[in-house]
Every structure is written in structure tokens, then in C-alpha cells.
Design an enzyme around this catalytic site. Sequence first.
Site, PDB file in Angstrom:
ATOM      1  N   PHE A 127    -116.775 -30.236 -75.411  1.00 58.01           N
ATOM      2  CA  PHE A 127    -115.779 -29.222 -75.733  1.00 58.01           C
ATOM      3  C   PHE A 127    -116.296 -27.880 -75.203  1.00 58.01           C
ATOM      4  O   PHE A 127    -117.442 -27.512 -75.477  1.00 58.01           O
ATOM      5  CB  PHE A 127    -115.602 -29.180 -77.254  1.00 58.01           C
ATOM      6  CG  PHE A 127    -114.428 -28.386 -77.711  1.00 58.01           C
ATOM      7  CD1 PHE A 127    -113.132 -28.821 -77.457  1.00 58.01           C
ATOM      8  CD2 PHE A 127    -114.595 -27.202 -78.414  1.00 58.01           C
ATOM      9  CE1 PHE A 127    -112.038 -28.089 -77.890  1.00 58.01           C
ATOM     10  CE2 PHE A 127    -113.503 -26.467 -78.854  1.00 58.01           C
ATOM     11  CZ  PHE A 127    -112.224 -26.911 -78.588  1.00 58.01           C
ATOM     12  N   ASP A 207    -122.110 -33.072 -82.493  1.00 53.30           N
ATOM     13  CA  ASP A 207    -120.858 -32.450 -82.932  1.00 53.30           C
ATOM     14  C   ASP A 207    -119.887 -33.570 -83.309  1.00 53.30           C
ATOM     15  O   ASP A 207    -119.461 -34.360 -82.454  1.00 53.30           O
ATOM     16  CB  ASP A 207    -120.281 -31.577 -81.809  1.00 53.30           C
ATOM     17  CG  ASP A 207    -119.041 -30.815 -82.260  1.00 53.30           C
ATOM     18  OD1 ASP A 207    -118.387 -31.261 -83.224  1.00 53.30           O
ATOM     19  OD2 ASP A 207    -118.728 -29.774 -81.648  1.00 53.30           O
ATOM     20  N   TYR A 232    -110.435 -29.600 -89.934  1.00 53.57           N
ATOM     21  CA  TYR A 232    -108.964 -29.509 -89.840  1.00 53.57           C
ATOM     22  C   TYR A 232    -108.361 -30.570 -88.922  1.00 53.57           C
ATOM     23  O   TYR A 232    -107.180 -30.581 -88.683  1.00 53.57           O
ATOM     24  CB  TYR A 232    -108.524 -28.097 -89.423  1.00 53.57           C
ATOM     25  CG  TYR A 232    -109.198 -27.552 -88.177  1.00 53.57           C
ATOM     26  CD1 TYR A 232    -108.801 -27.993 -86.912  1.00 53.57           C
ATOM     27  CD2 TYR A 232    -110.211 -26.606 -88.266  1.00 53.57           C
ATOM     28  CE1 TYR A 232    -109.416 -27.498 -85.776  1.00 53.57           C
ATOM     29  CE2 TYR A 232    -110.826 -26.110 -87.123  1.00 53.57           C
ATOM     30  CZ  TYR A 232    -110.427 -26.552 -85.889  1.00 53.57           C
ATOM     31  OH  TYR A 232    -111.036 -26.061 -84.757  1.00 53.57           O
ATOM     32  N   LYS A 233    -109.190 -31.460 -88.369  1.00 52.90           N
ATOM     33  CA  LYS A 233    -108.684 -32.536 -87.507  1.00 52.90           C
ATOM     34  C   LYS A 233    -108.412 -33.765 -88.382  1.00 52.90           C
ATOM     35  O   LYS A 233    -107.508 -33.745 -89.200  1.00 52.90           O
ATOM     36  CB  LYS A 233    -109.662 -32.782 -86.369  1.00 52.90           C
ATOM     37  CG  LYS A 233    -109.697 -31.573 -85.428  1.00 52.90           C
ATOM     38  CD  LYS A 233    -110.766 -31.624 -84.364  1.00 52.90           C
ATOM     39  CE  LYS A 233    -110.644 -30.366 -83.507  1.00 52.90           C
ATOM     40  NZ  LYS A 233    -111.831 -30.116 -82.692  1.00 52.90           N
ATOM     41  N   ARG A 382    -102.815 -36.435 -74.700  1.00 55.49           N
ATOM     42  CA  ARG A 382    -103.611 -37.134 -75.718  1.00 55.49           C
ATOM     43  C   ARG A 382    -102.711 -37.572 -76.869  1.00 55.49           C
ATOM     44  O   ARG A 382    -101.950 -36.777 -77.405  1.00 55.49           O
ATOM     45  CB  ARG A 382    -104.686 -36.215 -76.294  1.00 55.49           C
ATOM     46  CG  ARG A 382    -105.692 -35.685 -75.316  1.00 55.49           C
ATOM     47  CD  ARG A 382    -106.837 -34.966 -76.046  1.00 55.49           C
ATOM     48  NE  ARG A 382    -106.362 -33.899 -76.929  1.00 55.49           N
ATOM     49  CZ  ARG A 382    -107.154 -33.178 -77.716  1.00 55.49           C
ATOM     50  NH1 ARG A 382    -108.453 -33.426 -77.749  1.00 55.49           N
ATOM     51  NH2 ARG A 382    -106.660 -32.218 -78.482  1.00 55.49           N
TER      52      ARG A 382
END
Length: 422
Positions: A127, A207, A232-233, A382
Amino acid sequence: MDVNTNLSYAKSLDRSDPLASFRKYFHIPDPNLIYMDGNSLGRPPKASGKRVQVLTEEWGKDLIRGFNKDWWQAPVRVGEKIAQLVGAGPGQIVVTDSVSVNLFKLASAALSYRSQRRKILTDSLNFPSDLYILQGLKHLLGDKHLIIRIGSKDNEITPDIDELLGLIDEDTALVTLSHVTFKSGYLYDMAAITETAHRHGALVLWDLSHSVGAVPIELDACDVDFAVGCTYKYLNGGPGAPAFLYVRKDLQNQVSSPIWGWWGQNDPFTFSIDYEPAPGIVRFLAGTQPILSMLAMEAALDPLILAGMNSLRRKSILMSEYLIFLADELLVPFGFSIGSPRDPNIRGSHVSFRHKEGYRINQALIEAMSVIPDFREPDNIRFGLSPLYNSFTEIWEAVNRVRKVMDKEIFERYSNQRSIVT
Ligand SMILES: *Cc1c(COP(=O)(O)O)cnc(C)c1O
């Protein structure tokens, strides 16, 4: 029944899904809207909204006394809940700050602890924020480190593991990777890479943003040194919910945070003017926590704990296998290719489809078809699969709506001009 492209097959998968009833824990105002972006921002659990309502009452009634009830301890308490999802024993996780800030704190702690070593190993699939944080830290430390990003031999789907393992040596301070990569969804072998790093005396920092809540994780059993992750995912904590960080128990008192704040101070209410780090994981806190967000997120964790990581993973794999089957049958003829590993053992819980018109197709899906995936440059659409609330019928429906966009060339109506958030 053998897998096939009929709707009745999707319905039969839903009927035998042991997690089907978890959808009711979520606030879903429009059931026709197919949400497949839970890997970017999860849906809201009903319990989170209720918790925020109660919290407003508590805030009004308790005022500053709320901190003595359950606000001050929240980073540790919520950390212990997350620990249950990532295979961590007590006292090793706190919830605080953002992933980027936590990565900065832990990478800094690791580099100071291995101060004689120069190499930081990561990958180009990471990321971007993670890579920026490493670049900024290197700059701050006087540019004496070497950041090495391993590449990919198959157009950014899988990292070159042989290259990675070959580069870990006695000069490697830190190996830091996303457990599941954000574009292709590649899932690293945490145990093997951690073991190789340790054999050469290097530290690891994982991560977990794209794996926590979707893939079983064993931080303690893998002997991981440091980890950070997003809430929050797949954890459905809500926009801006604070992230978490993990430091292995026996390392905690040997390393320190680069941000010395009062929440990480040994005894903050003596208001001593000299900093002394708190013992244990708490030293990685800095300042006052976002209590409203944190407690809303705390409530979101219960359905995941109740479902259990193994059954979440089982459903996640069934879903991604089914999605790839449908895509091979129905979407590949329209020029799509699969942008994720085909082996479910090395794949997280989202599947990328690549198409040269990817951006416009994604726009058409969102604006005309009530399907929300997301787009990642240069050509990835995605589809995030959240085992708590996505159904097999939704997967069938989403693929058929994509097919309609292609068949009727609906994407031609949309512009290639990128918006701020894709
Ligand atoms: C989502 C995500 C982040 C988010 O970082 P924030 O600083 O919390 O915005 C970081 N790293 C990875 C791998 C992610 O997937």
C-alpha cells in the site's frame, strides 16, 4: 449439484451457508445495492449506531468522569478483543491512531532496536502509504538506510518470494509487508517469512489491514515482532475508526515509540515534566484517543468473534472461488482477466478483475447498476467479499450486472476522468 452459472446454484449455496444469519446484524437500507467494497470500508453494524447513541447519553451524564468509567482503558480493552481475531495473547495490542502513524511508530522502534543494520525489505505491491512512511522515516534518520522493494514476475499479482528470501541477510534490520496485498489480494506466508527473517536476526512488521477479519492470523504462534492493522475494512469499525498495533511481549520494554506523549507515560496523572515510558504495550499510545469512534468500533467486533475466524475464512474461500468460476465463464469472454492468485491458499478475501476499460466499467456499475466494487490503477476492479454480510446470490447478481454493462456497452456513457476517491 455441480457448480454452474444458474441463479438456483447461488441460492443453494446461500441455503447451506452457516453464516447467512449474520447479515441481520448490519444496517442495510437498500438490499438491491450490492456492496462489494467491505475491504475498503465495511458496512455499519447496527450495534455500532446503538453504542454511539448510548455514548452520547454517557457523555452528557458522566462528563469528564466518563474517562474513569471505560474510556481511558478503551485502547487496551478493545485491543484485547482484536487479539482474539489475530492469535495474540493478552497485553500485546492497543487500539490507537491510524495505520500509517502506527507503522511509523513501530518501524522507528524496530530500526532503533537494530541500529547497526541498514536494510529495510518490502515490496512494490505494498500500500503506497506504507512505502511513504518508510521513505519519510529513512529521511528523518539521516538517509542511512536502504529501502529495497521486491517486485513481481506476473504483472503485480504475486510478489517474487525467492527474491525476497534471497535478500534477507545479516544487514537486514526490518522486513515489512502487507499480509494481504491491496491490489491483487495475494496472501503472504507469515510463518515462513518471519522465520527466515529471524534466522538472520531481522525483525518483521506485518500490516494486517487487508487480512484482519477475513483470514485467520496467528501472531504469537508465528513469533511476529510487530504488526499494525486497520479496523474500518473487514472489522466494520466505521470511517476513521482507529487502527491497532501489536508488539511481541518480550520486546515491549526494550523498544520505544518515537512519539513520547502523555498517554504512553508511566504515570500520566502525576504530570511529571520528564517522560518515562509506561511498561508494556501502553507506551505506544501518544495522545487522547477518538473515544466515539473507538467505542463504535468495539461494538462492531462482536459478530466477528461470534462467527469465528475459521468459519469466516471457509465462507470467504467459497465466495471467492465461486466468483472466479462465474468470471471465467461469463466475464473473460468480454476481455477481463483475473488479477488475483487462483490458488485460494494464497489469496485474501477480495478478487481483482482487470480490464482496459476498468475505470469506466467500475463507474457504470456504481452509477447505473447498483453494484459497488472499487477501482485501483491501472486497470483493477476489486470485488471485496465480506463473509458476514455478502451472499452468494449477490455474487451471482453482481457478475450478471457486470455482464450487462459489457453487453449493452453501458460503460461507454462514462468518462475516464478519475474522481477523488476511486
Ligand atoms: C487501508 C490500509 C491502510 C490505511 O492506513 P490509514 O493510515 O489508517 O489510512 C494502510 N495500509 C494498508 C495495507 C491498508 O490496506
